[in-house]
Design a protein around this motif. Structure first.
Motif, PDB file in Angstrom:
ATOM      1  N   GLY A 144       0.959  -1.211  -0.061  1.00 27.99           N
ATOM      2  CA  GLY A 144      -0.088   0.149  -0.071  1.00 27.99           C
ATOM      3  C   GLY A 144       0.821   1.282  -0.100  1.00 27.99           C
ATOM      4  N   VAL A 145       2.061   1.119   0.155  1.00 28.09           N
ATOM      5  CA  VAL A 145       3.042   2.125   0.119  1.00 28.09           C
ATOM      6  C   VAL A 145       3.964   2.246  -0.864  1.00 28.09           C
ATOM      7  CG1 VAL A 145       4.412   3.804   1.286  1.00 28.09           C
ATOM      8  CG2 VAL A 145       2.619   2.753   2.546  1.00 28.09           C
ATOM      9  N   GLN A 146       4.067   3.307  -1.888  1.00 31.40           N
ATOM     10  CA  GLN A 146       5.082   3.291  -2.906  1.00 31.40           C
ATOM     11  C   GLN A 146       5.543   4.852  -2.985  1.00 31.40           C
ATOM     12  OE1 GLN A 146       2.434   2.082  -6.297  1.00 31.40           O
ATOM     13  NE2 GLN A 146       3.575   0.396  -6.378  1.00 31.40           N
ATOM     14  N   LEU A 147       6.794   5.121  -2.922  1.00 31.41           N
ATOM     15  CA  LEU A 147       7.471   6.088  -2.976  1.00 31.41           C
ATOM     16  C   LEU A 147       8.151   6.446  -4.015  1.00 31.41           C
ATOM     17  CD1 LEU A 147       8.919   6.045   0.699  1.00 31.41           C
ATOM     18  CD2 LEU A 147       6.605   7.042   0.097  1.00 31.41           C
ATOM     19  N   GLN A 148       8.194   7.654  -4.528  1.00 31.21           N
ATOM     20  CA  GLN A 148       8.863   8.205  -5.914  1.00 31.21           C
ATOM     21  C   GLN A 148      10.503   8.542  -5.235  1.00 31.21           C
ATOM     22  OE1 GLN A 148       7.633   7.789  -8.837  1.00 31.21           O
ATOM     23  NE2 GLN A 148       9.377   8.519 -10.050  1.00 31.21           N
TER      24      GLN A 148
ATOM     25  N   GLN B 160       4.738  12.127  -6.282  1.00 31.15           N
ATOM     26  CA  GLN B 160       4.140  11.090  -6.997  1.00 31.15           C
ATOM     27  C   GLN B 160       4.101   9.832  -6.174  1.00 31.15           C
ATOM     28  OE1 GLN B 160       7.330  12.018 -10.355  1.00 31.15           O
ATOM     29  NE2 GLN B 160       5.803  10.728 -11.405  1.00 31.15           N
ATOM     30  N   SER B 161       4.213  10.212  -4.901  1.00 27.87           N
ATOM     31  CA  SER B 161       4.219   8.880  -4.013  1.00 27.87           C
ATOM     32  C   SER B 161       2.808   8.849  -3.401  1.00 27.87           C
ATOM     33  CB  SER B 161       5.105   9.210  -2.581  1.00 27.87           C
ATOM     34  OG  SER B 161       6.371   9.343  -2.947  1.00 27.87           O
ATOM     35  N   SER B 162       2.270   7.467  -3.079  1.00 26.12           N
ATOM     36  CA  SER B 162       1.108   7.150  -2.610  1.00 26.12           C
ATOM     37  C   SER B 162       0.772   7.720  -1.164  1.00 26.12           C
ATOM     38  CB  SER B 162       0.975   5.738  -2.670  1.00 26.12           C
ATOM     39  OG  SER B 162       1.942   5.239  -1.645  1.00 26.12           O
ATOM     40  N   PRO B 163      -0.559   7.837  -1.148  1.00 27.79           N
ATOM     41  CA  PRO B 163      -0.616   8.600   0.151  1.00 27.79           C
ATOM     42  C   PRO B 163      -0.885   7.432   1.334  1.00 27.79           C
ATOM     43  CG  PRO B 163      -2.729   8.414  -1.051  1.00 27.79           C
ATOM     44  CD  PRO B 163      -1.757   7.854  -2.059  1.00 27.79           C
ATOM     45  N   TYR B 164      -0.816   7.947   2.667  1.00 28.69           N
ATOM     46  CA  TYR B 164      -1.206   7.129   3.847  1.00 28.69           C
ATOM     47  C   TYR B 164      -2.755   7.191   3.850  1.00 28.69           C
ATOM     48  CZ  TYR B 164       3.502   7.135   5.337  1.00 28.69           C
ATOM     49  OH  TYR B 164       5.162   6.915   5.290  1.00 28.69           O
ATOM     50  N   PRO B 165      -3.539   6.160   4.431  1.00 23.12           N
ATOM     51  CA  PRO B 165      -4.826   6.144   4.865  1.00 23.12           C
ATOM     52  C   PRO B 165      -4.926   7.045   6.158  1.00 23.12           C
ATOM     53  CG  PRO B 165      -3.874   4.133   5.442  1.00 23.12           C
ATOM     54  CD  PRO B 165      -2.931   4.637   4.552  1.00 23.12           C
ATOM     55  N   ARG B 166      -3.869   7.180   7.143  1.00 28.94           N
ATOM     56  CA  ARG B 166      -3.616   8.025   8.060  1.00 28.94           C
ATOM     57  C   ARG B 166      -2.249   8.524   8.040  1.00 28.94           C
ATOM     58  NH1 ARG B 166      -5.808   5.419  13.370  1.00 28.94           N
ATOM     59  NH2 ARG B 166      -5.297   7.483  14.340  1.00 28.94           N
ATOM     60  N   TYR B 167      -1.900   9.568   8.576  1.00 26.24           N
ATOM     61  CA  TYR B 167      -0.535  10.121   8.573  1.00 26.24           C
ATOM     62  C   TYR B 167      -0.106  10.365  10.182  1.00 26.24           C
ATOM     63  CZ  TYR B 167      -1.208  11.425   3.733  1.00 26.24           C
ATOM     64  OH  TYR B 167      -1.497  11.310   2.300  1.00 26.24           O
ATOM     65  N   SER B 168       1.505  10.051   9.881  1.00 29.36           N
ATOM     66  CA  SER B 168       1.965   9.971  11.394  1.00 29.36           C
ATOM     67  C   SER B 168       3.549  10.231  11.094  1.00 29.36           C
ATOM     68  CB  SER B 168       1.644   9.014  12.427  1.00 29.36           C
ATOM     69  OG  SER B 168       2.303   7.673  11.785  1.00 29.36           O
ATOM     70  N   LEU B 169       4.219  10.879  12.073  1.00 20.73           N
ATOM     71  CA  LEU B 169       5.630  10.816  11.886  1.00 20.73           C
ATOM     72  C   LEU B 169       6.249   9.341  12.056  1.00 20.73           C
ATOM     73  CD1 LEU B 169       6.712  13.977  13.965  1.00 20.73           C
ATOM     74  CD2 LEU B 169       7.115  13.529  11.509  1.00 20.73           C
ATOM     75  N   GLY B 170       5.330   8.534  12.881  1.00 19.77           N
ATOM     76  CA  GLY B 170       6.039   7.383  12.866  1.00 19.77           C
ATOM     77  C   GLY B 170       6.086   6.515  11.787  1.00 19.77           C
ATOM     78  N   ARG B 171       4.934   6.615  10.829  1.00 13.70           N
ATOM     79  CA  ARG B 171       4.927   5.936   9.531  1.00 13.70           C
ATOM     80  C   ARG B 171       5.903   6.654   8.746  1.00 13.70           C
ATOM     81  NH1 ARG B 171      -0.782   6.171  10.830  1.00 13.70           N
ATOM     82  NH2 ARG B 171      -1.537   3.941  10.779  1.00 13.70           N
ATOM     83  N   HIS B 172       6.252   7.934   8.721  1.00 13.28           N
ATOM     84  CA  HIS B 172       7.190   8.638   7.896  1.00 13.28           C
ATOM     85  C   HIS B 172       8.579   8.124   8.248  1.00 13.28           C
ATOM     86  CE1 HIS B 172       4.849  11.229   5.481  1.00 13.28           C
ATOM     87  NE2 HIS B 172       4.277  11.892   6.524  1.00 13.28           N
ATOM     88  N   CYS B 173       8.782   7.856   9.632  1.00 17.38           N
ATOM     89  CA  CYS B 173      10.231   7.187   9.904  1.00 17.38           C
ATOM     90  C   CYS B 173      10.156   5.908   9.676  1.00 17.38           C
ATOM     91  CB  CYS B 173       9.952   7.601  11.686  1.00 17.38           C
ATOM     92  SG  CYS B 173      10.691   9.118  12.134  1.00 17.38           S
ATOM     93  N   ARG B 174       9.391   5.076   9.592  1.00 19.43           N
ATOM     94  CA  ARG B 174       9.423   3.770   9.353  1.00 19.43           C
ATOM     95  C   ARG B 174       9.780   3.481   7.806  1.00 19.43           C
ATOM     96  NH1 ARG B 174       5.386   3.302  13.339  1.00 19.43           N
ATOM     97  NH2 ARG B 174       3.753   3.373  12.031  1.00 19.43           N
ATOM     98  N   ASP B 175       9.105   4.211   6.854  1.00 17.32           N
ATOM     99  CA  ASP B 175       9.314   4.261   5.574  1.00 17.32           C
ATOM    100  C   ASP B 175      10.920   4.908   5.484  1.00 17.32           C
ATOM    101  OD1 ASP B 175       7.055   2.995   4.875  1.00 17.32           O
ATOM    102  OD2 ASP B 175       6.096   4.864   4.357  1.00 17.32           O
TER     103      ASP B 175
END
Length: 288
Positions: free
Chosen positions: A24-28, A76-91
């Protein structure tokens, strides 16, 4: 400074590729191998990887390993269903693991700064370059109602180019030659995701769980005198939390300081990277 000529034989290094880091997460992502330490570029809210074109291309010209990418919900990256700094850090962790990068230099702009600060709490870094962003009081009083109205549909007004120019002029210098390219590559978004992602920074306070905090990490804090969101005083305060820490203040710069003064910022980055390569016991402590 005109944009460099790119062709089929010499593709734009900022083109990048779409990487699936987890379901569910794709980053450019733009990545180029080179010498260590790698420099990892983190853009700010409503931005994209092109915000840091001048710094990424400079790193490539120096032969450094470098990464620039669109944060989830941006570019061009996919969105999160919910945003958090923790998710950004893990990616970010997954991304660096993908390229086997350890102990990078994080170069962060605006809302990318909290991401860099949070990430370095759990992962080793060689140094931090923190541009126009801090630890708290990140949203001026007008930002919350403005962003909410844009998320609800007002963002479509930015399909009108004169409004794009007016907003950019309020935070930067339109007469600077590199700002025209910046605007072309990084227009104010008309999709909902980037606006929704900003909400994680409203009320953010790095020190809420860290009453005393001092990091033995080299840091270069950069601020502009015409930036209404990150003042010189905020830069001074942030610098004091690092040993060694250095504050570069450019009085005529706005919030898009890395695009307004690319040569000055690139020179400071090169000097900082070289200084970080000196063993800690021999590293001089700059005057903040």
């Amino acid at each position: 400074m005109p944009p460099p000529p790119y062709s089929s034989d010499s593709p734009d290094p900022m083109q990048g590729e779409l990487l699936a880091l987890r379901p569910g997460v794709q980053l450019q992502v733009c990545h180029r191998g080179g010498s260590a330490p790698a420099v990892v570029y983190l853009h700010g809210g409503l931005g994209n990887r092109f915000n840091l074109r001048a710094q990424y291309e400079f790193a490539l010209a120096q032969g450094w390993e470098a990464i620039a990418y669109d944060l989830a919900g941006h570019g061009q990256s996919s969105p999160y269903p919910r945003y958090s700094l923790g998710r950004h850090c893990r990616d970010l962790t997954r991304l660096l693991d993908r390229f086997q990068i350890a102990r990078p230099i994080l170069f962060a702009h605006s809302y990318g700064v909290p991401l860099a600060l949070e990430w370095c709490q759990r992962h080793p870094v060689v140094g931090l370059v923190l541009v126009a962003g801090g630890t708290h009081d990140l949203a001026p009083w007008w930002e919350v109602p403005l962003i909410q109205s844009l998320a609800w549909g007002g963002r479509h007004l930015f399909r009108w180019e004169p409004l794009q120019r007016l907003v950019t002029q309020s935070i930067s210098r339109l007469d600077h030659p590199t700002i025209q390219q910046f605007m072309a590559e990084s227009p104010i978004p008309v999709d909902a995701a980037p606006y929704k992602s900003l909400q994680i920074f409203w009320g953010y306070h790095f020190f809420a769980q860290r009453q005393t905090w001092q990091l033995d990490i080299p840091a270069l804090v950069i601020s502009g005198g015409r930036d209404p969101t990150f003042t010189r005083a905020m830069g001074d305060a942030l610098t004091q939390h690092f040993a060694p820490g250095q504050h570069l203040h450019l009085p005529e710069a706005g919030h898009l300081i890395m695009a307004e003064y690319p040569e000055r910022i690139n020179h400071a980055l090169a000097d900082f990277r070289q200084r970080c390569a000196v063993p800690a016991k021999d590293t001089p402590v700059p005057n903040g």
